[in-house]
Scaffold this active site. Sequence first.
Site, short mmCIF file in Angstrom:
data_model
loop_
_atom_site.label_atom_id
_atom_site.label_comp_id
_atom_site.label_asym_id
_atom_site.label_seq_id
_atom_site.Cartn_x
_atom_site.Cartn_y
_atom_site.Cartn_z
N ASP A 157 -2.52 10.17 3.73
CA ASP A 157 -3.98 9.88 4.02
C ASP A 157 -4.68 10.87 4.80
OD1 ASP A 157 -6.50 8.57 4.04
OD2 ASP A 157 -5.63 7.12 5.42
N ASP A 167 -12.17 7.17 3.62
CA ASP A 167 -11.05 6.88 4.70
C ASP A 167 -10.59 5.51 4.51
OD1 ASP A 167 -8.79 7.55 6.23
OD2 ASP A 167 -9.88 7.82 8.13
N GLU A 184 -9.48 3.77 2.37
CA GLU A 184 -8.88 3.99 0.98
C GLU A 184 -7.94 2.65 0.61
OE1 GLU A 184 -7.80 5.56 3.31
OE2 GLU A 184 -5.51 4.88 2.86
N LYS A 229 0.97 -1.19 0.06
CA LYS A 229 0.00 -0.04 -0.05
C LYS A 229 0.85 1.13 -0.18
CE LYS A 229 -3.26 2.54 2.82
NZ LYS A 229 -4.01 2.56 4.21
N ARG A 273 -7.56 -0.57 0.86
CA ARG A 273 -8.36 -1.58 0.40
C ARG A 273 -8.84 -1.41 -0.97
NH1 ARG A 273 -12.84 -2.00 5.29
NH2 ARG A 273 -11.27 -0.90 6.31
N LYS A 327 -10.21 12.89 8.38
CA LYS A 327 -9.68 12.40 9.42
C LYS A 327 -9.60 13.49 10.72
CE LYS A 327 -6.57 8.79 8.16
NZ LYS A 327 -7.25 7.71 9.01
N ASP A 329 1.61 6.36 5.73
CA ASP A 329 0.51 5.47 5.18
C ASP A 329 1.29 4.60 3.73
OD1 ASP A 329 -1.85 4.14 5.52
OD2 ASP A 329 -2.96 5.76 4.57
#
Length: 504
Positions: free
Chosen positions: A277, A354, A356, A272, A358, A284, A295
């Site tokens: 993020d 959020d 995201e 990933k 996956r 967030k 991230d």
Amino acid sequence: MEFSIKTGNAEKLRSNCVIVGVYESHELSNAAQAIDDASDGYITNILKRGDLDGKLDATLMLHNVPGTQSERVLLVGLGKPGDFAEKQYCKAVRASVKAVVASGASEAVSFLAELPVKKLSIHWKVAHLTEVALDATYRFDAIKRKKEAAEEKSSKKCIKKLTINITDAKELSAAEAGLAEGKALAAGISLTKDLGNLPPNVCTPTYLAEQAVALGKRYGLQIEVLERDALKKLGMGSFLGVAQGSAEPPKLIVLQHLKGKKNQKPVVLVGKGITFDTGGVSLKPGAEMDEMKYDMCGAASVLGTFRAIAEMNLSLNVIGIIPTCENMPDGRATRPGDVLTSMSGLTIEVLNTDAEGRLILCDALTYAERFEPSAVVDIATLTGACVIALGHHASGLFSNNEDLAKELLQAGETALDRAWHMPMWDDYQPQLDSNFADMANIGGRAAGSITAACFLSRFTKKYEWAHLDIAGTAWKSGKEKGGTGRPVPLLTEFLVARAKKANK
Ligand code: BES
Ligand code: MN
Ligand code: ZN
């Protein structure tokens, strides 16, 4: 830091600093005993006085010890002899290196690799001594002013040369091999830490792609970078849905380390690579949001692992796939309620922008099919829920294959970079039901790391697959904020073990 391996006597050699171990029971290691004998019981006297209790990772620096030729002798506590195992060994090594750095000695000879550790080979001991020493002296100075970085480097407080002493000259080639492996792994870990620590305005998807290309050039790997148009053609609607709210263009980076047999099916690593993020429109909260620069640590661990195995010239076929973009709120960003069509054809209702990770991984996992992999392992800072479940000690491991799960767990144990096997029973799957698409991208508050894995499992039916949730292990918060380089040790050990099996 330069390394070398020698066989010598602790009391006779000339060095800035000799490192020897002492147990809690005041039992001396062989090297400490040799110094004690040469100095008329100097060490025994100090222990009797109680200046060092021998507790694990306590240290005491001695100067001008009589009967020896070195400027300093560093005593390192080893704890109880019966408890001295892998972890204790690495702790003692770490403490010794930190103490040498603090003393200002620029060179040292360590006798810790001679210590008997249950069932452990000289190869393992030298490899871990090297890795831990480099890990303990890691510094992130890539973005300090050049002048300051140079000053720090040339200042006295760093070890320029570390010699690892071994008892038996017959073990020299095994020790040399361990040294090479430890160095390679440390180089990979260091790359992973650097990429994680870089600020998100520097470490963009484009920057990650450039780093991959540089890695490819240096080690002779094939690198391919797919741009937005190519991703559109592939139908990666889920990945592009995340990327569309950002001014930074998304990239799909593909690395190929093909050093195994021609017909050998590759292991595929998928990382990933969200370089920042914000949560997107499902923004967030502000506190600690800066940490969301980490991230992309899944991506960084793929790059770090590639560096390690390339440096080792590991004879195995390994493919790396890195979907990378930012998750930003914007006029064009995906809204909660939007439905995206993934490369697999499955549609996804985005209930929370959020979730995201996956969404970018699912398309990369579908892309992995074309390599006919023997196994696929994805690595992702996927869920806050995983941190709640396991804290910062173990990565979460999920798999559709028991044997693969066991292999990864074992690799984590061996590398001292552990994972914990989490359930992924079908019972959890209905939490992803959607009224408007094939699935929703979130499964409610309960078992958040498991439903995230369940989401990915829908895209990995064609091969053996495992997922590592590294949200709790990839970096540290607070005073020691920084990337850890995990799970590069686990992944590298996993691949080294696979290569051993394949080349038997
Ligand atoms: N990158 C985060 C996961 C994360 C959060 C890692 C905190 C480390 C620390 C991920 O993209 C995310 O935001 N996940 C959400 C999922 C939720 C919306 C279902 C989370 O964990 O809150
Ligand atoms: Mn997120
Ligand atoms: Zn994320």
